[in-house]
Scaffold this active site. Structure first.
Site, mmCIF file in Angstrom:
data_model
loop_
_atom_site.group_PDB
_atom_site.id
_atom_site.type_symbol
_atom_site.label_atom_id
_atom_site.label_comp_id
_atom_site.label_asym_id
_atom_site.label_seq_id
_atom_site.Cartn_x
_atom_site.Cartn_y
_atom_site.Cartn_z
ATOM 1 N N ASP A 8 0.814 -1.158 -0.074
ATOM 2 C CA ASP A 8 0.138 0.055 -0.008
ATOM 3 C C ASP A 8 0.860 1.388 0.138
ATOM 4 O O ASP A 8 2.191 1.279 0.252
ATOM 5 C CB ASP A 8 -0.764 -0.161 1.401
ATOM 6 C CG ASP A 8 -1.676 1.230 1.334
ATOM 7 O OD1 ASP A 8 -2.088 1.824 0.432
ATOM 8 O OD2 ASP A 8 -1.718 1.600 2.485
ATOM 9 N N PHE A 9 0.217 2.495 -0.265
ATOM 10 C CA PHE A 9 1.215 3.522 -0.420
ATOM 11 C C PHE A 9 0.939 4.731 0.652
ATOM 12 O O PHE A 9 1.853 4.748 1.546
ATOM 13 C CB PHE A 9 1.107 4.384 -1.635
ATOM 14 C CG PHE A 9 1.581 5.529 -1.693
ATOM 15 C CD1 PHE A 9 3.167 5.397 -2.393
ATOM 16 C CD2 PHE A 9 1.211 6.819 -1.723
ATOM 17 C CE1 PHE A 9 4.143 6.473 -2.144
ATOM 18 C CE2 PHE A 9 2.108 7.982 -1.740
ATOM 19 C CZ PHE A 9 3.332 7.777 -2.064
ATOM 20 N N ASP A 10 -0.319 5.000 0.950
ATOM 21 C CA ASP A 10 -0.518 5.868 1.904
ATOM 22 C C ASP A 10 -0.570 5.237 3.610
ATOM 23 O O ASP A 10 -1.211 4.426 3.742
ATOM 24 C CB ASP A 10 -1.971 6.476 1.932
ATOM 25 C CG ASP A 10 -2.021 7.508 0.514
ATOM 26 O OD1 ASP A 10 -1.085 8.229 0.420
ATOM 27 O OD2 ASP A 10 -3.026 7.372 -0.271
ATOM 28 N N GLY A 97 -5.158 3.126 -3.015
ATOM 29 C CA GLY A 97 -6.352 3.736 -3.236
ATOM 30 C C GLY A 97 -6.290 5.165 -3.392
ATOM 31 O O GLY A 97 -7.325 6.077 -3.512
ATOM 32 N N LYS A 141 -7.875 -4.258 -4.650
ATOM 33 C CA LYS A 141 -6.593 -4.621 -4.730
ATOM 34 C C LYS A 141 -6.469 -6.148 -4.679
ATOM 35 O O LYS A 141 -5.460 -6.618 -5.567
ATOM 36 C CB LYS A 141 -5.751 -4.142 -3.226
ATOM 37 C CG LYS A 141 -5.671 -2.619 -3.060
ATOM 38 C CD LYS A 141 -4.960 -2.131 -1.854
ATOM 39 C CE LYS A 141 -5.023 -0.552 -1.993
ATOM 40 N NZ LYS A 141 -4.204 -0.354 -0.779
ATOM 41 N N ASP A 168 -7.219 -2.669 2.332
ATOM 42 C CA ASP A 168 -6.101 -3.714 1.805
ATOM 43 C C ASP A 168 -6.543 -5.349 2.193
ATOM 44 O O ASP A 168 -5.952 -6.273 1.829
ATOM 45 C CB ASP A 168 -4.901 -3.580 2.959
ATOM 46 C CG ASP A 168 -3.938 -2.152 2.551
ATOM 47 O OD1 ASP A 168 -3.913 -1.787 1.181
ATOM 48 O OD2 ASP A 168 -3.995 -1.484 3.507
#
Length: 209
Positions: A8-10, A97, A141, A168
């Site tokens: 995940d990014f954030d 997202g 995802k 996630d």
């Protein structure tokens, strides 16, 4: 043997929520942050929460989006962890997202191989409040992970996923190694590795390659 790692990014590869940083420019940081937290905790449908939050950004100049996206605080250990996983022969991918303005820029800085995220629609360099992309739904995802595993010929047992929030969960369902990183309880319950401090390098000592 692990062959694929998806992050995940954030609040995972980046220390914070990109959309919250955008909202602060409009004086809406607290309002958007509350919606983000409810979505990440599984209290709101992710698609509905994304539409609601992006709608609040209508009128923001796209140049501001780019400036913020290019000055985000990356998580401690992100570069080192990605470099080490790639040195082990793994493909490293980012599913977010959030937005391509951030994940696309961070790709070359952090070193992951590809990013899949959403795009903020803008007209005449002004956000319209609309959004589209690959990662807009609760199931996105997981759906993308299955397709990526098929493309690369990678099994669930050969896959590591790492995230922090409810959106996630769908990718956790298709991975043998599931890392909850400073995560909400809804995700922690589905993890087999839990990291509680903001340092991604802690993953390296807990995985079996």
């Amino acid at each position: 043997m692990l062959k694929l790692a998806v992050f995940d990014f954030d609040s995972t590869l980046m220390d914070g929520e990109t959309i919250d940083f955008f909202a602060e420019e409009l004086g809406l940081g607290e309002q958007v942050s509350k919606i983000t937290e409810a979505a990440m905790s599984g209290e709101l449908d992710f698609f509905e929460s994304l539409q609601q939050r992006v709608g609040l950004l209508k009128g923001l100049e796209y140049s501001v989006v780019e400036r913020i996206s290019q000055n985000l605080p990356y998580m401690k250990g992100a570069r080192e962890t990605i470099a080490e996983l790639k040195a082990m022969g793994m493909k490293v991918v980012c599913f977010s997202g959030g937005f391509r303005s951030a994940t696309g820029y961070a790709k070359n800085i952090l070193g992951y191989d590809a990013d899949f995220s959403n795009v903020l629609h803008h007209k005449n360099q002004i956000l319209t409040g609309l959004v589209g992309g690959d990662m807009m739904f609760n199931y996105s995802k997981g759906d993308m992970l299955i397709r990526l595993q098929g493309l690369l010929g990678v099994s669930e047992d050969e896959t590591l996923v790492c995230g922090d929030g409810a959106n996630d969960l769908s990718m956790f369902a298709h991975a043998g190694t599931r890392v909850a990183f400073c995560a909400r309880e809804i995700l922690r319950k589905e993890a087999n590795i839990v990291i509680e401090t903001k340092d991604l390098t802690q993953i390296l000592g807990k995985i079996k390659c």
